[in-house]
Design a protein around this motif. Structure first.
Motif, mmCIF file in Angstrom:
data_model
loop_
_atom_site.group_PDB
_atom_site.id
_atom_site.type_symbol
_atom_site.label_atom_id
_atom_site.label_comp_id
_atom_site.label_asym_id
_atom_site.label_seq_id
_atom_site.Cartn_x
_atom_site.Cartn_y
_atom_site.Cartn_z
ATOM 1 N N GLN A 24 116.245 67.989 39.545
ATOM 2 C CA GLN A 24 116.641 66.675 39.019
ATOM 3 C C GLN A 24 116.061 65.518 39.833
ATOM 4 O OE1 GLN A 24 120.951 66.931 38.752
ATOM 5 N NE2 GLN A 24 120.859 68.355 37.042
ATOM 6 N N GLU A 25 114.838 65.735 40.319
ATOM 7 C CA GLU A 25 114.103 64.669 41.012
ATOM 8 C C GLU A 25 114.852 64.112 42.216
ATOM 9 O OE1 GLU A 25 112.846 61.799 38.159
ATOM 10 O OE2 GLU A 25 111.465 63.218 37.207
ATOM 11 N N ASN A 26 115.379 65.011 43.037
ATOM 12 C CA ASN A 26 115.998 64.594 44.288
ATOM 13 C C ASN A 26 115.212 65.185 45.449
ATOM 14 O OD1 ASN A 26 118.545 63.431 43.129
ATOM 15 N ND2 ASN A 26 118.707 65.516 42.341
ATOM 16 N N THR A 27 115.217 64.483 46.571
ATOM 17 C CA THR A 27 114.708 65.056 47.815
ATOM 18 C C THR A 27 115.898 65.699 48.515
ATOM 19 O OG1 THR A 27 112.995 63.404 47.985
ATOM 20 C CG2 THR A 27 113.643 64.493 50.019
ATOM 21 N N LEU A 28 115.700 66.918 49.019
ATOM 22 C CA LEU A 28 116.833 67.662 49.559
ATOM 23 C C LEU A 28 116.709 67.905 51.057
ATOM 24 C CD1 LEU A 28 117.304 70.385 46.789
ATOM 25 C CD2 LEU A 28 118.439 68.163 46.986
ATOM 26 N N VAL A 29 117.818 67.683 51.758
ATOM 27 C CA VAL A 29 117.939 68.085 53.159
ATOM 28 C C VAL A 29 118.991 69.194 53.165
ATOM 29 C CG1 VAL A 29 118.521 67.370 55.496
ATOM 30 C CG2 VAL A 29 117.386 65.744 53.944
ATOM 31 N N LEU A 30 118.540 70.413 53.447
ATOM 32 C CA LEU A 30 119.408 71.586 53.299
ATOM 33 C C LEU A 30 119.781 72.133 54.673
ATOM 34 C CD1 LEU A 30 117.523 73.312 50.342
ATOM 35 C CD2 LEU A 30 119.402 71.637 50.264
ATOM 36 N N CYS A 31 121.088 72.348 54.872
ATOM 37 C CA CYS A 31 121.589 72.705 56.202
ATOM 38 C C CYS A 31 122.366 74.015 56.175
ATOM 39 C CB CYS A 31 122.525 71.610 56.722
ATOM 40 S SG CYS A 31 121.863 69.953 56.576
ATOM 41 N N GLY A 32 122.331 74.709 57.291
ATOM 42 C CA GLY A 32 123.093 75.949 57.459
ATOM 43 C C GLY A 32 122.758 76.530 58.820
ATOM 44 N N ARG A 33 123.420 77.642 59.154
ATOM 45 C CA ARG A 33 123.121 78.270 60.457
ATOM 46 C C ARG A 33 122.055 79.343 60.332
ATOM 47 N NH1 ARG A 33 129.157 80.059 61.550
ATOM 48 N NH2 ARG A 33 128.806 80.372 59.316
ATOM 49 N N ARG A 34 121.916 79.958 59.138
ATOM 50 C CA ARG A 34 121.011 81.108 59.019
ATOM 51 C C ARG A 34 119.599 80.628 58.685
ATOM 52 N NH1 ARG A 34 125.102 84.576 55.352
ATOM 53 N NH2 ARG A 34 125.728 82.454 54.800
ATOM 54 N N ALA A 35 118.743 80.636 59.730
ATOM 55 C CA ALA A 35 117.399 80.067 59.614
ATOM 56 C C ALA A 35 116.569 80.781 58.555
ATOM 57 C CB ALA A 35 116.700 80.138 60.972
ATOM 58 N N GLU A 36 116.711 82.106 58.482
ATOM 59 C CA GLU A 36 115.865 82.845 57.527
ATOM 60 C C GLU A 36 116.237 82.473 56.094
ATOM 61 O OE1 GLU A 36 119.470 85.301 58.173
ATOM 62 O OE2 GLU A 36 118.223 84.078 59.460
ATOM 63 N N ARG A 37 117.511 82.260 55.851
ATOM 64 C CA ARG A 37 117.931 81.842 54.497
ATOM 65 C C ARG A 37 117.446 80.429 54.184
ATOM 66 N NH1 ARG A 37 123.537 84.013 52.091
ATOM 67 N NH2 ARG A 37 123.478 86.126 52.892
ATOM 68 N N LEU A 38 117.449 79.573 55.180
ATOM 69 C CA LEU A 38 116.938 78.209 54.950
ATOM 70 C C LEU A 38 115.451 78.275 54.599
ATOM 71 C CD1 LEU A 38 118.721 76.256 57.840
ATOM 72 C CD2 LEU A 38 119.120 75.986 55.372
ATOM 73 N N GLN A 39 114.726 79.165 55.292
ATOM 74 C CA GLN A 39 113.289 79.302 55.015
ATOM 75 C C GLN A 39 113.078 79.812 53.588
ATOM 76 O OE1 GLN A 39 110.696 78.334 57.094
ATOM 77 N NE2 GLN A 39 109.618 78.618 55.148
ATOM 78 N N GLU A 40 113.885 80.812 53.189
ATOM 79 C CA GLU A 40 113.760 81.358 51.825
ATOM 80 C C GLU A 40 114.032 80.269 50.778
ATOM 81 O OE1 GLU A 40 115.525 85.689 53.150
ATOM 82 O OE2 GLU A 40 116.555 84.609 51.531
ATOM 83 N N SER A 42 113.749 77.026 51.171
ATOM 84 C CA SER A 42 112.658 76.061 51.196
ATOM 85 C C SER A 42 111.467 76.615 50.416
ATOM 86 C CB SER A 42 112.309 75.772 52.657
ATOM 87 O OG SER A 42 111.184 74.977 52.717
ATOM 88 N N ASP A 43 111.147 77.903 50.636
ATOM 89 C CA ASP A 43 110.021 78.521 49.917
ATOM 90 C C ASP A 43 110.272 78.502 48.406
ATOM 91 O OD1 ASP A 43 108.921 79.048 52.358
ATOM 92 O OD2 ASP A 43 109.455 81.174 52.387
ATOM 93 N N ALA A 44 111.530 78.764 48.017
ATOM 94 C CA ALA A 44 111.850 78.852 46.582
ATOM 95 C C ALA A 44 111.861 77.483 45.901
ATOM 96 C CB ALA A 44 113.204 79.529 46.402
ATOM 97 N N LEU A 45 112.266 76.453 46.627
ATOM 98 C CA LEU A 45 112.490 75.156 45.964
ATOM 99 C C LEU A 45 111.361 74.141 46.187
ATOM 100 C CD1 LEU A 45 116.325 74.668 46.666
ATOM 101 C CD2 LEU A 45 115.205 75.712 44.681
ATOM 102 N N SER A 46 110.488 74.414 47.137
ATOM 103 C CA SER A 46 109.479 73.404 47.483
ATOM 104 C C SER A 46 108.486 73.146 46.361
ATOM 105 C CB SER A 46 108.734 73.801 48.754
ATOM 106 O OG SER A 46 109.621 73.663 49.844
ATOM 107 N N SER A 47 108.365 74.097 45.424
ATOM 108 C CA SER A 47 107.459 73.834 44.296
ATOM 109 C C SER A 47 108.101 72.839 43.325
ATOM 110 C CB SER A 47 107.141 75.139 43.555
ATOM 111 O OG SER A 47 108.344 75.672 43.046
ATOM 112 N N LYS A 48 109.423 72.671 43.420
ATOM 113 C CA LYS A 48 110.128 71.777 42.484
ATOM 114 C C LYS A 48 110.314 70.387 43.068
ATOM 115 C CE LYS A 48 112.792 75.456 40.261
ATOM 116 N NZ LYS A 48 112.845 76.612 41.154
ATOM 117 N N THR A 49 110.546 70.318 44.384
ATOM 118 C CA THR A 49 110.806 69.011 44.995
ATOM 119 C C THR A 49 110.569 69.087 46.495
ATOM 120 O OG1 THR A 49 112.365 67.179 45.040
ATOM 121 C CG2 THR A 49 113.276 69.334 45.507
#
Ligand code: NDP
Ligand code: 8X3
Length: 250
Positions: A24-40, A42-49
């Motif tokens: 929906q045309e937003n820039t996202l700052v995504l937070c959590g403790r599990r770095a590998e999940r954050l990377q996944e 980011s990989d999944a959503l970076s093509s969208k925004t």
């Protein structure tokens, strides 16, 4: 284009919300403790925004401030803060409760929410706009046997939501709370410390909400015109009428 910061984006409601808001045309700052999940994510959503990830424990006030202050200049101005990170730890009578579980809930669900809000608020106040969405719970509205400290932590979220709305009124900052009932996420697996049979039993014989149901409501709240605030919303599955009043098939 809004810049939206989501805590607890690595799982459940936060992850579903990230997935929906990315379309929906937003820039996202995504937070959590599990770095590998954050990377996944980011990989999944970076093509969208545009996605930026921050890895920190909301209970650690230094980490919270350092990480949020480390945002690139063009992401420092957060338009929407979704205070979603949180969990229940244990389900015990008060006399049997574990002090570590109590600390995890009060430090994460209450103080963590405060630390993140404290870090984000200066930008919102300076801009005289912003939207804070706190994820409460039906446990913010009712207590139930053995829910004691989790319910207290969510009642605190409810009180803080009203308090923030009052204190920030002057600055044009919206403050909303969305209070889900039973949602089938990793929540119960965390509560029961990995006992998936016990976690599955929570949703047995009934149709719980799924994370996407809450994500859609969060996105709806964000999409309201500036003068409209969904201040306080309890969202239940059809099969639930109270914290412990659930209709189950035999
Ligand atoms: P999940 O367990 O699936 O997700 C919890 C999220 O919170 C994870 O992303 C986790 O990320 C993050 N988190 C937990 N503790 C911390 C911490 N100390 N620091 C940083 N991040 C943390 O559960 P839900 O998606 O269901 O829960 C999301 C919110 O919804 C919670 O506030 C919960 O209380 C609330 N809620 C849930 C309901 C339900 O039935 N599921 C009903 C009502 C409210 P990581 O482990 O990577 O740090
Ligand atoms: C999660 C829902 O009923 O387990 O907040 O408290 S409940």
């Amino acid at each position: 284009m809004k810049t939206i910061l989501i805590t607890g984006a690595t799982s459940g409601i936060g992850k579903a919300t990230a997935g929906l808001l990315a379309t929906q045309e937003n820039t996202l700052v995504l937070c959590g403790r599990r770095a590998e999940r954050l990377q996944e994510l980011s990989d999944a959503l970076s093509s969208k925004t545009r996605v930026h990830t921050l890895c920190f424990d909301v209970r650690d006030r230094n980490q919270v401030l350092e990480q949020i202050n480390s945002l690139p200049e063009d992401l420092k101005q957060i338009d929407v803060l979704i205070n979603n990170a949180g969990n229940a730890h244990g389900l015990d009578f008060i006399q049997d409760g574990s002090l570590d579980d109590w600390d995890a809930m009060m430090d994460g669900n209450v103080k963590g929410l405060l630390y993140v809000t404290k870090a984000v608020l200066p930008g919102m106040i300076a801009a005289r706009q912003g939207h804070i969405i706190n994820i409460g719970s039906i446990a913010a509205k009712e207590v139930y046997p053995r829910g004691n400290v989790y319910c207290a932590s969510k009642h605190a979220v409810d009180a803080l939501t009203s308090a923030m709305r009052q204190d920030l009124l002057e600055y044009g900052i919206k403050v909303s709370a969305i209070h889900p009932g039973l949602v089938n996420t990793e929540f119960s697996t965390v509560r029961f410390k990995g006992d998936t049979d016990r976690a599955d039993a929570v949703y047995q014989g009934m149709t719980p909400l799924v994370a996407d149901d809450i994500a859609e409501i969060i996105a709806f709240a964000i999409s309201r015109p500036r003068h409209v605030n969904l201040a306080d919303l309890l969202v239940l599955p059809l099969d639930q009428a109270g914290a412990t009043l659930v209709k189950r098939k035999e």
